[in-house]
Design a protein around this motif. Structure first.
Motif, PDB file in Angstrom:
ATOM      1  N   TYR A  58     -23.254  28.354   1.350  1.00 18.93           N
ATOM      2  CA  TYR A  58     -23.474  29.663   0.736  1.00 18.93           C
ATOM      3  C   TYR A  58     -24.800  29.701  -0.016  1.00 18.93           C
ATOM      4  O   TYR A  58     -25.488  30.726  -0.002  1.00 18.93           O
ATOM      5  CB  TYR A  58     -22.332  30.017  -0.207  1.00 18.93           C
ATOM      6  N   SER A  59     -25.181  28.609  -0.647  1.00 21.30           N
ATOM      7  CA  SER A  59     -26.461  28.591  -1.348  1.00 21.30           C
ATOM      8  C   SER A  59     -27.624  28.696  -0.361  1.00 21.30           C
ATOM      9  O   SER A  59     -28.648  29.302  -0.674  1.00 21.30           O
ATOM     10  CB  SER A  59     -26.592  27.335  -2.206  1.00 21.30           C
TER      11      SER A  59
ATOM     12  N   TYR B 119     -27.667  32.351   0.654  1.00 23.22           N
ATOM     13  CA  TYR B 119     -28.176  33.118  -0.479  1.00 23.22           C
ATOM     14  C   TYR B 119     -29.691  32.979  -0.591  1.00 23.22           C
ATOM     15  O   TYR B 119     -30.398  33.945  -0.881  1.00 23.22           O
ATOM     16  CB  TYR B 119     -27.493  32.651  -1.767  1.00 23.22           C
ATOM     17  N   TYR B 120     -30.191  31.785  -0.343  1.00 24.10           N
ATOM     18  CA  TYR B 120     -31.639  31.561  -0.384  1.00 24.10           C
ATOM     19  C   TYR B 120     -32.344  32.390   0.690  1.00 24.10           C
ATOM     20  O   TYR B 120     -33.373  33.001   0.426  1.00 24.10           O
ATOM     21  CB  TYR B 120     -31.960  30.077  -0.189  1.00 24.10           C
ATOM     22  N   CYS B 121     -31.787  32.413   1.879  1.00 27.90           N
ATOM     23  CA  CYS B 121     -32.436  33.119   2.983  1.00 27.90           C
ATOM     24  C   CYS B 121     -32.364  34.630   2.849  1.00 27.90           C
ATOM     25  O   CYS B 121     -33.258  35.333   3.313  1.00 27.90           O
ATOM     26  CB  CYS B 121     -31.813  32.693   4.310  1.00 27.90           C
ATOM     27  N   THR B 122     -31.308  35.152   2.232  1.00 25.94           N
ATOM     28  CA  THR B 122     -31.122  36.601   2.210  1.00 25.94           C
ATOM     29  C   THR B 122     -31.506  37.267   0.885  1.00 25.94           C
ATOM     30  O   THR B 122     -31.966  38.403   0.899  1.00 25.94           O
ATOM     31  CB  THR B 122     -29.661  36.958   2.526  1.00 25.94           C
ATOM     32  N   GLN B 123     -31.344  36.608  -0.244  1.00 26.22           N
ATOM     33  CA  GLN B 123     -31.521  37.269  -1.529  1.00 26.22           C
ATOM     34  C   GLN B 123     -32.720  36.792  -2.333  1.00 26.22           C
ATOM     35  O   GLN B 123     -33.347  37.585  -3.013  1.00 26.22           O
ATOM     36  CB  GLN B 123     -30.255  37.101  -2.388  1.00 26.22           C
ATOM     37  N   LEU B 124     -33.009  35.521  -2.297  1.00 27.11           N
ATOM     38  CA  LEU B 124     -34.076  34.976  -3.143  1.00 27.11           C
ATOM     39  C   LEU B 124     -35.438  35.180  -2.503  1.00 27.11           C
ATOM     40  O   LEU B 124     -35.577  35.148  -1.287  1.00 27.11           O
ATOM     41  CB  LEU B 124     -33.846  33.488  -3.402  1.00 27.11           C
ATOM     42  N   GLU B 125     -36.403  35.375  -3.335  1.00 26.75           N
ATOM     43  CA  GLU B 125     -37.783  35.503  -2.865  1.00 26.75           C
ATOM     44  C   GLU B 125     -38.627  34.418  -3.532  1.00 26.75           C
ATOM     45  O   GLU B 125     -39.520  34.694  -4.312  1.00 26.75           O
ATOM     46  CB  GLU B 125     -38.315  36.893  -3.182  1.00 26.75           C
TER      47      GLU B 125
END
Length: 98
Positions: free
Chosen positions: A41-42, A45-51
């Motif tokens: 999940y992390s 989350y990195y690929c979709t939400q974090l910049e």
């Protein structure tokens, strides 16, 4: 954590009903699989939400999430094993052999 203990007990019961009495590692791994889910999940989350841009922030994120996932794997695995151990101790302790 309570959910992992309950799931571990249910899966241990199914394993014992199938007359497979080597439940120790399976109880640990069944509960500890939540740590693998956290790691996956992390990554999502990195690929979709974090910049995050740059190599060092990426390295820090991956390192800390890998460490947190490993810690969560060990904690939930230990809780699942201890819950399953108590469950097996209780059910085999109530069996009366004459």
């Amino acid at each position: 954590v309570i959910t992992s203990a309950e799931i571990s007990n249910v899966l241990c019961y199914f394993q014992l009903c199938a007359e497979d009495h080597a439940w120790w590692w399976r109880a640990f791994l069944n509960s500890g699989a939540a740590g693998l889910y956290l790691l996956a999940y992390s990554g999502i989350y990195y690929c979709t939400q974090l910049e995050i841009s740059g190599f060092v922030p990426l390295l820090l994120y991956v390192g800390y999430m890998a460490l947190a996932s490993l810690l969560f794997f060990l904690i939930t695995g230990t809780v699942g094993f201890l819950a399953c151990w108590w469950f097996v101790w209780t059910i085999f302790g109530s069996v009366k052999v004459d």
